[in-house]
Design a protein around this motif. Structure first.
Motif, PDB file in Angstrom:
ATOM      1  N   LEU A  73      34.587  89.323  23.315  1.00  0.00           N
ATOM      2  CA  LEU A  73      33.503  88.776  24.131  1.00  0.00           C
ATOM      3  C   LEU A  73      33.819  88.849  25.619  1.00  0.00           C
ATOM      4  O   LEU A  73      32.964  89.242  26.428  1.00  0.00           O
ATOM      5  N   PHE A  74      35.044  88.488  25.996  1.00  0.00           N
ATOM      6  CA  PHE A  74      35.449  88.566  27.400  1.00  0.00           C
ATOM      7  C   PHE A  74      35.355  90.007  27.908  1.00  0.00           C
ATOM      8  O   PHE A  74      34.825  90.270  28.991  1.00  0.00           O
ATOM      9  N   THR A  75      35.904  90.926  27.126  1.00  0.00           N
ATOM     10  CA  THR A  75      35.967  92.324  27.551  1.00  0.00           C
ATOM     11  C   THR A  75      34.587  92.954  27.601  1.00  0.00           C
ATOM     12  O   THR A  75      34.273  93.718  28.526  1.00  0.00           O
ATOM     13  N   THR A  76      33.748  92.635  26.629  1.00  0.00           N
ATOM     14  CA  THR A  76      32.394  93.182  26.618  1.00  0.00           C
ATOM     15  C   THR A  76      31.605  92.692  27.835  1.00  0.00           C
ATOM     16  O   THR A  76      30.920  93.483  28.501  1.00  0.00           O
ATOM     17  N   ALA A  77      31.710  91.418  28.142  1.00  0.00           N
ATOM     18  CA  ALA A  77      31.032  90.893  29.336  1.00  0.00           C
ATOM     19  C   ALA A  77      31.550  91.594  30.587  1.00  0.00           C
ATOM     20  O   ALA A  77      30.756  92.017  31.445  1.00  0.00           O
ATOM     21  N   ALA A  78      32.859  91.734  30.714  1.00  0.00           N
ATOM     22  CA  ALA A  78      33.438  92.380  31.892  1.00  0.00           C
ATOM     23  C   ALA A  78      32.993  93.838  32.002  1.00  0.00           C
ATOM     24  O   ALA A  78      32.708  94.327  33.107  1.00  0.00           O
ATOM     25  N   TYR A  79      32.947  94.531  30.868  1.00  0.00           N
ATOM     26  CA  TYR A  79      32.478  95.927  30.859  1.00  0.00           C
ATOM     27  C   TYR A  79      31.089  96.002  31.515  1.00  0.00           C
ATOM     28  O   TYR A  79      30.838  96.848  32.370  1.00  0.00           O
ATOM     29  N   HIS A  80      30.193  95.123  31.105  1.00  0.00           N
ATOM     30  CA  HIS A  80      28.829  95.150  31.622  1.00  0.00           C
ATOM     31  C   HIS A  80      28.738  94.642  33.058  1.00  0.00           C
ATOM     32  O   HIS A  80      27.971  95.175  33.864  1.00  0.00           O
TER      33      HIS A  80
ATOM     34  N   GLY B 284      36.514  94.116  18.152  1.00  0.00           N
ATOM     35  CA  GLY B 284      35.101  93.805  17.967  1.00  0.00           C
ATOM     36  C   GLY B 284      34.863  92.307  17.917  1.00  0.00           C
ATOM     37  O   GLY B 284      35.781  91.530  17.641  1.00  0.00           O
ATOM     38  N   PRO B 285      33.634  91.877  18.164  1.00  0.00           N
ATOM     39  CA  PRO B 285      33.327  90.443  18.188  1.00  0.00           C
ATOM     40  C   PRO B 285      33.503  89.743  16.838  1.00  0.00           C
ATOM     41  O   PRO B 285      33.573  88.519  16.788  1.00  0.00           O
ATOM     42  N   GLU B 286      33.611  90.508  15.764  1.00  0.00           N
ATOM     43  CA  GLU B 286      33.863  89.894  14.454  1.00  0.00           C
ATOM     44  C   GLU B 286      35.311  89.417  14.335  1.00  0.00           C
ATOM     45  O   GLU B 286      35.635  88.647  13.448  1.00  0.00           O
ATOM     46  N   GLY B 287      36.179  89.901  15.234  1.00  0.00           N
ATOM     47  CA  GLY B 287      37.579  89.496  15.207  1.00  0.00           C
ATOM     48  C   GLY B 287      38.460  90.420  14.392  1.00  0.00           C
ATOM     49  O   GLY B 287      39.526  90.026  13.926  1.00  0.00           O
ATOM     50  N   ALA B 288      38.010  91.656  14.199  1.00  0.00           N
ATOM     51  CA  ALA B 288      38.731  92.665  13.414  1.00  0.00           C
ATOM     52  C   ALA B 288      38.807  92.243  11.944  1.00  0.00           C
ATOM     53  O   ALA B 288      38.146  91.292  11.530  1.00  0.00           O
ATOM     54  N   VAL B 289      39.616  92.933  11.165  1.00  0.00           N
ATOM     55  CA  VAL B 289      39.648  92.680   9.720  1.00  0.00           C
ATOM     56  C   VAL B 289      40.101  91.269   9.366  1.00  0.00           C
ATOM     57  O   VAL B 289      39.789  90.772   8.296  1.00  0.00           O
TER      58      VAL B 289
ATOM     59  N   HIS C 107      40.071  86.911  13.288  1.00  0.00           N
ATOM     60  CA  HIS C 107      40.833  85.945  14.080  1.00  0.00           C
ATOM     61  C   HIS C 107      40.018  85.528  15.304  1.00  0.00           C
ATOM     62  O   HIS C 107      39.465  86.370  16.020  1.00  0.00           O
ATOM     63  N   ALA C 108      39.942  84.239  15.552  1.00  0.00           N
ATOM     64  CA  ALA C 108      39.138  83.712  16.664  1.00  0.00           C
ATOM     65  C   ALA C 108      39.603  84.265  18.011  1.00  0.00           C
ATOM     66  O   ALA C 108      38.769  84.561  18.884  1.00  0.00           O
ATOM     67  N   ASP C 109      40.903  84.409  18.212  1.00  0.00           N
ATOM     68  CA  ASP C 109      41.399  84.965  19.478  1.00  0.00           C
ATOM     69  C   ASP C 109      40.926  86.410  19.652  1.00  0.00           C
ATOM     70  O   ASP C 109      40.599  86.836  20.761  1.00  0.00           O
ATOM     71  N   HIS C 110      40.885  87.174  18.557  1.00  0.00           N
ATOM     72  CA  HIS C 110      40.412  88.558  18.632  1.00  0.00           C
ATOM     73  C   HIS C 110      38.934  88.591  19.012  1.00  0.00           C
ATOM     74  O   HIS C 110      38.507  89.425  19.815  1.00  0.00           O
ATOM     75  N   SER C 111      38.153  87.673  18.442  1.00  0.00           N
ATOM     76  CA  SER C 111      36.729  87.600  18.794  1.00  0.00           C
ATOM     77  C   SER C 111      36.543  87.276  20.269  1.00  0.00           C
ATOM     78  O   SER C 111      35.695  87.865  20.946  1.00  0.00           O
ATOM     79  N   MET C 112      37.318  86.342  20.780  1.00  0.00           N
ATOM     80  CA  MET C 112      37.187  85.962  22.189  1.00  0.00           C
ATOM     81  C   MET C 112      37.572  87.116  23.115  1.00  0.00           C
ATOM     82  O   MET C 112      36.922  87.343  24.131  1.00  0.00           O
TER      83      MET C 112
END
Length: 158
Positions: free
Chosen positions: A41-48, A25-30, A33-38
């Motif tokens: 964001l990358f995957t969500t954009a690609a999905y759309h 998730g964009p929050e970066g999980a529990v 973590h900034a890498d998790h957030s990125m």
């Protein structure tokens, strides 16, 4: 570079043509973590963007076709970690029973060497959960959400 990385993921989606995508998730999980957030964001954009004929035209000129993935899920959790900075997790909309795969789950996590420092502190509470939790972030058809037990529920019925 959001557009470049999302473009590469869009290419992969158009090549593989998955029905479901699971990401953080964009929050970066529990851990927020900034890498998790990125990654989210990358995957969500690609999905759309993968389904659109006006994104990454060079891919279409190379013979790829737009592909609409049916569902996008974010990994989520039922609790935050009080010893970590605050994070707002997505609500659970899917709960998958993984109890029968516990040994494989533990082995897979242990193979992720960058996570080794977390094993003692977080391993027991994360690795021994009998279920994995997800949030349905997007789907190709509008719906009222009830908790799912199968990420492929309703696939092909839209």
């Amino acid at each position: 570079d959001l557009v470049t990385v999302a473009g590469e993921l869009t290419r992969r989606i158009r090549e593989i043509r998955p029905q479901v995508i699971v990401t953080l998730g964009p929050e970066g999980a529990v851990t927020a973590h900034a890498d998790h957030s990125m990654v989210a964001l990358f995957t969500t954009a690609a999905y759309h963007w993968a389904s659109r004929s006006d994104r990454f035209l060079e891919q279409l000129q190379d013979g790829l076709r737009p592909h609409q993935v049916e569902k996008l899920y974010y990994v989520t959790a039922a609790e935050t970690w009080p010893e970590r900075q605050p994070v707002s997790l997505a609500p659970v909309t899917a709960r998958i029973d993984v109890a029968g795969y516990m040994d494989a789950k533990v082995l897979a996590f242990r193979a992720h060497h960058s996570q080794a420092p977390l094993m003692d502190a977080y391993g027991p509470r994360v690795l021994r959960r009998p279920d994995e939790l997800f949030h349905l972030a997007a789907a190709i058809s509008p719906r009222q959400q009830s908790e799912e037990t199968d990420l492929f529920a309703g696939i092909g019925k839209s």
